[in-house]
Structures are given as C-alpha cells and as structure tokens.
Design a protein around this motif. Structure first.
Motif, short mmCIF file in Angstrom:
data_model
loop_
_atom_site.label_atom_id
_atom_site.label_comp_id
_atom_site.label_asym_id
_atom_site.label_seq_id
_atom_site.Cartn_x
_atom_site.Cartn_y
_atom_site.Cartn_z
N ARG A 52 0.82 -1.21 0.00
CA ARG A 52 0.00 0.00 0.00
C ARG A 52 0.85 1.26 0.00
O ARG A 52 0.51 2.24 -0.65
CB ARG A 52 -0.94 0.00 1.22
N LEU A 53 1.97 1.22 0.72
CA LEU A 53 2.84 2.40 0.75
C LEU A 53 3.48 2.64 -0.61
O LEU A 53 3.68 3.78 -1.02
CB LEU A 53 3.93 2.24 1.81
N MET A 54 3.81 1.59 -1.32
CA MET A 54 4.49 1.72 -2.60
C MET A 54 3.54 1.96 -3.76
O MET A 54 3.96 2.40 -4.82
CB MET A 54 5.32 0.46 -2.89
N GLN A 55 2.25 1.69 -3.59
CA GLN A 55 1.31 1.82 -4.69
C GLN A 55 0.82 3.23 -4.94
O GLN A 55 0.22 3.50 -5.95
CB GLN A 55 0.09 0.91 -4.45
N SER A 56 1.09 4.12 -4.02
CA SER A 56 0.58 5.48 -4.16
C SER A 56 1.28 6.20 -5.31
O SER A 56 2.50 6.30 -5.35
CB SER A 56 0.77 6.25 -2.86
N ASP A 57 0.47 6.69 -6.25
CA ASP A 57 1.01 7.45 -7.38
C ASP A 57 1.23 8.91 -7.00
O ASP A 57 2.00 9.61 -7.65
CB ASP A 57 0.04 7.39 -8.57
N ASP A 58 0.57 9.35 -5.97
CA ASP A 58 0.64 10.73 -5.52
C ASP A 58 1.73 10.86 -4.45
O ASP A 58 1.66 10.22 -3.40
CB ASP A 58 -0.73 11.14 -4.96
N VAL A 59 2.74 11.68 -4.70
CA VAL A 59 3.86 11.84 -3.77
C VAL A 59 3.38 12.36 -2.43
O VAL A 59 3.81 11.88 -1.37
CB VAL A 59 4.94 12.78 -4.37
N ALA A 60 2.46 13.31 -2.43
CA ALA A 60 1.96 13.88 -1.18
C ALA A 60 1.27 12.81 -0.34
O ALA A 60 1.46 12.74 0.88
CB ALA A 60 1.01 15.04 -1.45
N THR A 61 0.49 11.96 -0.98
CA THR A 61 -0.20 10.88 -0.26
C THR A 61 0.81 9.88 0.30
O THR A 61 0.69 9.44 1.44
CB THR A 61 -1.20 10.16 -1.18
N ALA A 62 1.81 9.53 -0.50
CA ALA A 62 2.84 8.60 -0.04
C ALA A 62 3.58 9.18 1.17
O ALA A 62 3.83 8.47 2.15
CB ALA A 62 3.81 8.29 -1.17
N LEU A 63 3.94 10.46 1.11
CA LEU A 63 4.62 11.10 2.24
C LEU A 63 3.72 11.13 3.47
O LEU A 63 4.18 10.89 4.59
CB LEU A 63 5.07 12.51 1.86
N ASP A 64 2.43 11.41 3.28
CA ASP A 64 1.49 11.41 4.40
C ASP A 64 1.47 10.05 5.09
O ASP A 64 1.44 9.97 6.32
CB ASP A 64 0.07 11.75 3.94
N GLU A 65 1.48 8.99 4.31
CA GLU A 65 1.43 7.64 4.88
C GLU A 65 2.71 7.30 5.63
O GLU A 65 2.66 6.71 6.71
CB GLU A 65 1.16 6.60 3.79
N ILE A 66 3.84 7.69 5.10
CA ILE A 66 5.11 7.43 5.76
C ILE A 66 5.20 8.23 7.06
O ILE A 66 5.64 7.71 8.10
CB ILE A 66 6.30 7.73 4.82
N VAL A 67 4.78 9.48 7.01
CA VAL A 67 4.78 10.33 8.21
C VAL A 67 3.87 9.72 9.27
O VAL A 67 4.22 9.65 10.45
CB VAL A 67 4.37 11.78 7.87
N TRP A 68 2.69 9.25 8.86
CA TRP A 68 1.75 8.61 9.79
C TRP A 68 2.40 7.40 10.46
O TRP A 68 2.33 7.23 11.68
CB TRP A 68 0.47 8.20 9.07
N LEU A 69 3.06 6.57 9.67
CA LEU A 69 3.68 5.36 10.19
C LEU A 69 4.83 5.68 11.14
O LEU A 69 4.95 5.07 12.22
CB LEU A 69 4.17 4.47 9.04
#
Length: 120
Positions: free
Chosen positions: A33-50
C-alpha cells in the motif's frame, strides 16, 4: 531515529499493529500500500503517519512505566517539520527493523541425530 535532535525508538506494539491493520488491512499489505501510491503527497502522508505511530509507541511505553517523567507524543505535523524527504530513505531501514522485531517468531530446532545423519 533522530528527530529535532532527539532520539526515538520505533516500536511495533500490539496497539500499533491494530492501527496499521485498521488503515491497511494488515501488516502483510502495508508495504504494498505504501508503494502503490502514485501521488507523492499521499505517499509522504502515509510514511509520516507510520513514523509517528511507531515512534510514539516507545514514548507511550516510557510514559506508562514512568508516570512522573512524562514525555510528549509526536504529532504528524511535528514529524513533517522535523524531517526532509531525503530522511525517509534512512528511516525505511528503522521501520523495517521495528516491524521485524515486532513480528519476530522464535523457531527452535530439535537435536535429532537421525535427521542430521549423513547417509552412507
């Protein structure tokens, strides 16, 4: 990891596992799920959350065991301000290590001379 000059241990607790499962459907799908995000902002949001979730576990454990020495919890906003995107490469290893430690399974082998005997 170090954020704002302060060290945080990333810890995978049962509580963190439940939160990850609610968000991603389980630990096994987290990486996908973390790697599937095409949107950089969304991917960063998920990493920050984790990172926030895992770093706060060590803080919550400390606060539970030391009621007179409470440490403040991180917020996602704090993590965003205290990091640069280039930091996440380093944090990836820390996240993986925390996940491995949290899901560690002890495998014990039995000494069985019959199993280990060489055939002649």
């Amino acid at each position: 990891i170090t954020l704002g000059g302060e060290d945080y241990e990333l810890v995978l607790t049962t509580r963190a596992t439940k939160e990850i499962s609610k968000r991603y459907g389980g630990l096994d799908t987290l990486g996908e799920r973390l790697m599937q995000s095409d949107d950089v902002a969304t991917a960063l949001d998920e990493i920050v959350w984790l990172i926030t979730l895992l770093a706060n576990q060590s803080r919550m454990l400390h606060n539970l065991q030391n009621p007179k020495d409470q440490k403040p919890l991180l917020t996602e906003e704090m993590v965003e301000l205290l990091t640069a995107p280039s930091d996440f490469v380093e944090y990836r290893e820390a996240i993986t290590l925390a996940m491995n430690r949290g899901t560690k399974r002890n495998v014990e082998s039995e000494d069985d001379p019959q199993k280990n005997a060489q055939s002649e």
